[in-house]
Design a protein around this motif. Sequence first.
Motif, PDB file in Angstrom:
ATOM      1  N   ARG A   1       0.819  56.314  30.266  1.00  0.00           N
ATOM      2  CA  ARG A   1       1.514  55.308  29.469  1.00  0.00           C
ATOM      3  C   ARG A   1       0.761  53.985  29.564  1.00  0.00           C
ATOM      4  NH1 ARG A   1       6.031  57.706  31.854  1.00  0.00           N
ATOM      5  NH2 ARG A   1       6.955  55.819  32.745  1.00  0.00           N
ATOM      6  N   THR A   2       1.046  53.132  28.615  1.00  0.00           N
ATOM      7  CA  THR A   2       0.342  51.855  28.509  1.00  0.00           C
ATOM      8  C   THR A   2       0.776  50.904  29.623  1.00  0.00           C
ATOM      9  OG1 THR A   2       2.053  50.835  27.146  1.00  0.00           O
ATOM     10  CG2 THR A   2       0.348  52.111  26.002  1.00  0.00           C
ATOM     11  N   PRO A   3       0.021  49.825  29.841  1.00  0.00           N
ATOM     12  CA  PRO A   3       0.481  48.795  30.788  1.00  0.00           C
ATOM     13  C   PRO A   3       1.849  48.237  30.411  1.00  0.00           C
ATOM     14  CG  PRO A   3      -1.834  48.462  30.260  1.00  0.00           C
ATOM     15  CD  PRO A   3      -1.345  49.543  29.352  1.00  0.00           C
ATOM     16  N   GLY A   4       2.187  48.277  29.111  1.00  0.00           N
ATOM     17  CA  GLY A   4       3.493  47.805  28.668  1.00  0.00           C
ATOM     18  C   GLY A   4       4.602  48.811  28.871  1.00  0.00           C
ATOM     19  N   GLY A   5       4.284  50.009  29.348  1.00  0.00           N
ATOM     20  CA  GLY A   5       5.298  51.003  29.665  1.00  0.00           C
ATOM     21  C   GLY A   5       5.567  52.024  28.587  1.00  0.00           C
ATOM     22  N   THR A   6       5.007  51.838  27.399  1.00  0.00           N
ATOM     23  CA  THR A   6       5.256  52.769  26.299  1.00  0.00           C
ATOM     24  C   THR A   6       4.249  53.908  26.314  1.00  0.00           C
ATOM     25  OG1 THR A   6       3.775  51.676  24.740  1.00  0.00           O
ATOM     26  CG2 THR A   6       6.031  50.814  24.895  1.00  0.00           C
ATOM     27  N   PHE A   7       4.488  54.876  25.449  1.00  0.00           N
ATOM     28  CA  PHE A   7       3.442  55.850  25.177  1.00  0.00           C
ATOM     29  C   PHE A   7       2.239  55.140  24.555  1.00  0.00           C
ATOM     30  CE2 PHE A   7       7.222  58.746  24.464  1.00  0.00           C
ATOM     31  CZ  PHE A   7       7.009  59.534  25.586  1.00  0.00           C
ATOM     32  N   TRP A   8       1.073  55.754  24.719  1.00  0.00           N
ATOM     33  CA  TRP A   8      -0.069  55.348  23.922  1.00  0.00           C
ATOM     34  C   TRP A   8       0.114  55.869  22.498  1.00  0.00           C
ATOM     35  CZ3 TRP A   8      -3.803  52.034  25.417  1.00  0.00           C
ATOM     36  CH2 TRP A   8      -3.952  51.798  26.782  1.00  0.00           C
TER      37      TRP A   8
ATOM     38  N   GLY B   1     -10.683  58.401  25.169  1.00  0.00           N
ATOM     39  CA  GLY B   1      -9.492  58.455  26.009  1.00  0.00           C
ATOM     40  C   GLY B   1      -8.275  57.962  25.249  1.00  0.00           C
ATOM     41  N   TRP B   2      -7.405  57.238  25.936  1.00  0.00           N
ATOM     42  CA  TRP B   2      -6.161  56.775  25.330  1.00  0.00           C
ATOM     43  C   TRP B   2      -6.375  55.452  24.596  1.00  0.00           C
ATOM     44  CZ3 TRP B   2      -2.223  59.994  24.922  1.00  0.00           C
ATOM     45  CH2 TRP B   2      -2.137  61.061  25.829  1.00  0.00           C
ATOM     46  N   SER B   3      -5.728  55.338  23.405  1.00  0.00           N
ATOM     47  CA  SER B   3      -5.883  54.133  22.590  1.00  0.00           C
ATOM     48  C   SER B   3      -4.615  53.922  21.769  1.00  0.00           C
ATOM     49  CB  SER B   3      -7.091  54.254  21.658  1.00  0.00           C
ATOM     50  OG  SER B   3      -6.852  55.246  20.667  1.00  0.00           O
ATOM     51  N   ALA B   4      -4.637  52.852  20.956  1.00  0.00           N
ATOM     52  CA  ALA B   4      -3.469  52.507  20.148  1.00  0.00           C
ATOM     53  C   ALA B   4      -3.299  53.424  18.947  1.00  0.00           C
ATOM     54  CB  ALA B   4      -3.558  51.058  19.675  1.00  0.00           C
ATOM     55  N   GLY B   5      -4.356  54.082  18.496  1.00  0.00           N
ATOM     56  CA  GLY B   5      -4.238  54.948  17.323  1.00  0.00           C
ATOM     57  C   GLY B   5      -4.935  54.359  16.122  1.00  0.00           C
ATOM     58  N   TRP B   6      -4.325  54.515  14.962  1.00  0.00           N
ATOM     59  CA  TRP B   6      -4.969  54.157  13.702  1.00  0.00           C
ATOM     60  C   TRP B   6      -4.471  52.833  13.125  1.00  0.00           C
ATOM     61  CZ3 TRP B   6      -4.643  59.411  10.578  1.00  0.00           C
ATOM     62  CH2 TRP B   6      -5.444  60.366  11.218  1.00  0.00           C
ATOM     63  N   THR B   7      -3.946  51.983  13.925  1.00  0.00           N
ATOM     64  CA  THR B   7      -3.387  50.731  13.399  1.00  0.00           C
ATOM     65  C   THR B   7      -4.447  49.712  13.029  1.00  0.00           C
ATOM     66  OG1 THR B   7      -3.189  49.743  15.601  1.00  0.00           O
ATOM     67  CG2 THR B   7      -1.312  51.041  14.800  1.00  0.00           C
ATOM     68  N   GLY B   8      -5.679  49.942  13.458  1.00  0.00           N
ATOM     69  CA  GLY B   8      -6.741  48.985  13.171  1.00  0.00           C
ATOM     70  C   GLY B   8      -6.799  47.826  14.143  1.00  0.00           C
TER      71      GLY B   8
ATOM     72  N   PRO C   1      11.738  65.346  35.308  1.00  0.00           N
ATOM     73  CA  PRO C   1      12.071  63.934  35.555  1.00  0.00           C
ATOM     74  C   PRO C   1      11.091  62.956  34.909  1.00  0.00           C
ATOM     75  CG  PRO C   1      12.283  65.237  37.564  1.00  0.00           C
ATOM     76  CD  PRO C   1      11.636  66.123  36.546  1.00  0.00           C
ATOM     77  N   ASP C   2       9.817  63.315  34.841  1.00  0.00           N
ATOM     78  CA  ASP C   2       8.841  62.407  34.229  1.00  0.00           C
ATOM     79  C   ASP C   2       9.116  62.224  32.735  1.00  0.00           C
ATOM     80  OD1 ASP C   2       7.624  62.124  36.652  1.00  0.00           O
ATOM     81  OD2 ASP C   2       5.888  63.386  36.190  1.00  0.00           O
ATOM     82  N   TRP C   3       9.650  63.246  32.094  1.00  0.00           N
ATOM     83  CA  TRP C   3       9.980  63.107  30.685  1.00  0.00           C
ATOM     84  C   TRP C   3      11.112  62.099  30.502  1.00  0.00           C
ATOM     85  CZ3 TRP C   3      10.110  68.807  28.397  1.00  0.00           C
ATOM     86  CH2 TRP C   3       8.896  69.438  28.693  1.00  0.00           C
ATOM     87  N   GLU C   4      12.125  62.200  31.357  1.00  0.00           N
ATOM     88  CA  GLU C   4      13.228  61.239  31.252  1.00  0.00           C
ATOM     89  C   GLU C   4      12.736  59.820  31.517  1.00  0.00           C
ATOM     90  OE1 GLU C   4      17.494  60.002  33.286  1.00  0.00           O
ATOM     91  OE2 GLU C   4      16.847  62.100  33.380  1.00  0.00           O
ATOM     92  N   ALA C   5      11.878  59.649  32.497  1.00  0.00           N
ATOM     93  CA  ALA C   5      11.363  58.305  32.802  1.00  0.00           C
ATOM     94  C   ALA C   5      10.596  57.743  31.601  1.00  0.00           C
ATOM     95  CB  ALA C   5      10.457  58.365  34.033  1.00  0.00           C
ATOM     96  N   ALA C   6       9.811  58.583  30.937  1.00  0.00           N
ATOM     97  CA  ALA C   6       9.053  58.122  29.771  1.00  0.00           C
ATOM     98  C   ALA C   6       9.994  57.729  28.634  1.00  0.00           C
ATOM     99  CB  ALA C   6       8.088  59.215  29.317  1.00  0.00           C
TER     100      ALA C   6
END
Length: 659
Positions: free
Chosen positions: A342-349, A357-364, A396-401
Motif C-alpha cells: 500500500r502507498t505511504p498514504g495508506g491506500t492501494f496503489w 513496480g508499484w505506481s499510481a496508474g494511468w492518471t498521468g 486479516p490483512d484484507w480487512e486492514a486494507a
Amino acid sequence: MPESLTEPLVLRGEADGLLELPYVVALLTADGACLPVPATGGDGATTVTGRAHGFHAALRLTGEGSARAAELTVRHEGTEPFDAGLRVELRLGASDDPGWLIPGAFYGENRRADCARPYPRYAADGTDPTGLTASAWSFRADRCGTPAVFARDRHGGAALALAETGPLGEQGVGFALLDGDRPALRLHAPYREEPVTYYGSGTPRPADTPPHTWRPGEEHTLRFTVHLLDTDPHAYAPVLRALHQAVPEGAPAAWVGIDEAAALSAEGLHRWHYRSDPPVLLETAAFDREALGDDGDRQAMHVSWISGVPYAHALLLHARRVGDTDRAAAAEAVIDHICAHRTPGGTFWGQWSRSRGWSAGWTGDADRLHARTLGDATLFTLRALVAERARGHDHPDWEAAVRDNLAAALAGQDPSTGRLAAAHDVHTGKALDHEGAAGLAFVGALVEAAEAFGERGYLEAARRAGAAFADDVRSEFLCGAPEDVSLAPTSEDGYNAIIAYTLLHEAGDPDGRWLDLARRAADWTLTFRYTYDVHFDEHTLLARYGFRTRGADQASPSNQHLHAFGLICLPEAVRLARHLDDPYYLRATRENLDCFRQFVARADGDFNAYRGMVSERFYQTECFQAKGMLLTLSHAWSAGVLLYACEHARELPEFQEAL
C-alpha cells in the motif's frame, strides 16, 4: 442556399415546444449543397408532398400521442443520374440548452471544457473541427446504442429514430443549432460524418459524406419515428424503452451456457493472465503466442478496473465452488499481494508493472491515485473477505486494507457537499479534487462495510455521498470513472451509479429516493446498450462468427467500441429489476450476459485465440479499427467480469434455464 422555401409542417405549437418539418426532404449533393424539396401538397397535417430539383417526395405520418411512425418516399423523376443523399430535419423552438443526446455517442456538450481527452464536443458559439468542436454534428448509425437523436427547447422536446440500415445503406443521425438558438434534429440516408470524422484520436479524419446515385425512375421509402416529448431531461427513457421492446426477443445470442462460460473464463484467467512471481493477473495476453509469446502480454496489473481484485475475487468464488485448490491459491495470492503493498498514504496503489513496480496508474501524475480504481479494489476486497469468511477462511490483512482505504475516502469527503474525492495523493492519502463522479465507486464499499463491520458511520457517509452525487445523475451527465478518458461520460460511470444507489436503497430507503436514483442511473446506462444487431459485411470476422451486438455496451463517446464491463453490476441490475417489479431491466441484463457468452474461446484456435481467452474490444463501427474486427488481446477484466457475472447468475432463478 436557404433551407426552408415554404411554410413548414408544424407538429406542435410553440407553447408546447415548437416542432416543425421545414421541408419534405432535402437533397445533399456531393459539392455540399442542400436542396430542399418544399411541401406543395398533401393535407398539411399528416401527409405532405413536394416536387423540386427533379425529385418527388411524399411524407406520411401515422399514429397519435407522443410517437408517430413516418414513411418518406422519394422518387427521381429526372432523365439523368443524380448523386445525392437525403436529409430529414425536425426543428424545435428557441433553446438555452438543447440537451443533445445520441445514445452511446453524444451527451449534452459531450466533452467538458476541462476534459483532457479529445473527442467530439458541442459548442454553440463556435466551430473548430480540427479541435473536434462544433455546433453541428452528424454520425453513422452504428455509433449509436439506439440510432436516435434527442433535443429540447424552452417548452418541450423531441426525438427522431431510425434503423441502422435502410434502402440507401448505412443511415445516420445528427443535429445542428440554427439561427443561434434553434435546435434541429437530423436523419441522413446514406449516413454523413461531419464536420469531421472521429476515429478514436485527437486527430480527426476528413468528413465522410457518401452520396447515393439515383437512376431515372428510382424510388425508395425511408422509415423512421418521430417522438414528441416534454422538457424533462429524462424524457428519453420511455422512448428508448419503447424502441427496445419493439424488437421481438429472439433466441439468446450466447454460444455457451452459463456454467461453460464460467469454466472457460476461469481457465483463461488462470492460464493466460496469472503469473506467480509476483502473484498478479496480467492486464492483457496476446492471441498470437508464436510470434509474440510473453512479449505480447502487458506485464502490468491494475489493482482493480482492468485487472486485479475484482477478477481474483471472481476466480476465487469459482475455484471454491468447483474445488480447484490451485486456482483458489492463485486468486488468494493476488489479493494478498495487492493488500500487502500500500502507498505511504495508506491506500492501494493504482498499478503494478514488472518494469516499475508499484505506481499510481494511468492518471498521468505520479502522485495521483484514481478514486474509482481504489473504490473498486476496496469493494471487491471486502466482498472477497465476506465470501471467504462464510466458508471459514479469514484474511486479516484484507480487512486492514479495506479499512485503510475507507479511512482515506472518509477523510477526503468534502465536508460541505458530501462528495467523495475523485483522486487521492499517493504520499498522504488526501483528496486532490472532487471533479467528476469517480468517487461514486466508494459508496458501495461504504454501504457493505457498514454491515460487514457493524459500523453505522460508514453508511451515514455513503448516504451523504449518494445525496451529493444525485445532481450528477439527474443532470444526465456522469463522468470520470475510467483512468484513461479524463472527464468523459462513460458507461462505466453508469455501472458505478447502479451499484451505489441499489445498495443504498437496500440499506434503507423510506422515501424511495435511492430507488429513484438507481432507476435513473439504469436508464442512463442503458443509453449505451445496443438495442439491435449491427450489420457486418460478410467478409469480416464478426460477421463470419455471427456476432450479435444486442446487449453490448458502447464503452463511451470517446472509446467507441463494444465492451462487456456492464456485467460488473449484473447482481445489482437483477435486484433493481426486482425492486422495481419491472421486467425491462431484467431483459436488458439478460441480453448483456447473453451477448458476452459469445467470443469466449471454446478451444485453442477458436477465432484465432486460445481456450478461455476473451477480447476487450468488438469494433461495431469505424473507430480505432475497421468495422467487423476484433481486438486480438485477451484482457483480464473481460474474462473476469464474465466469470463474475456467471458465478452470480448461476445462483439467480432468473438465469436457471441458461445454465
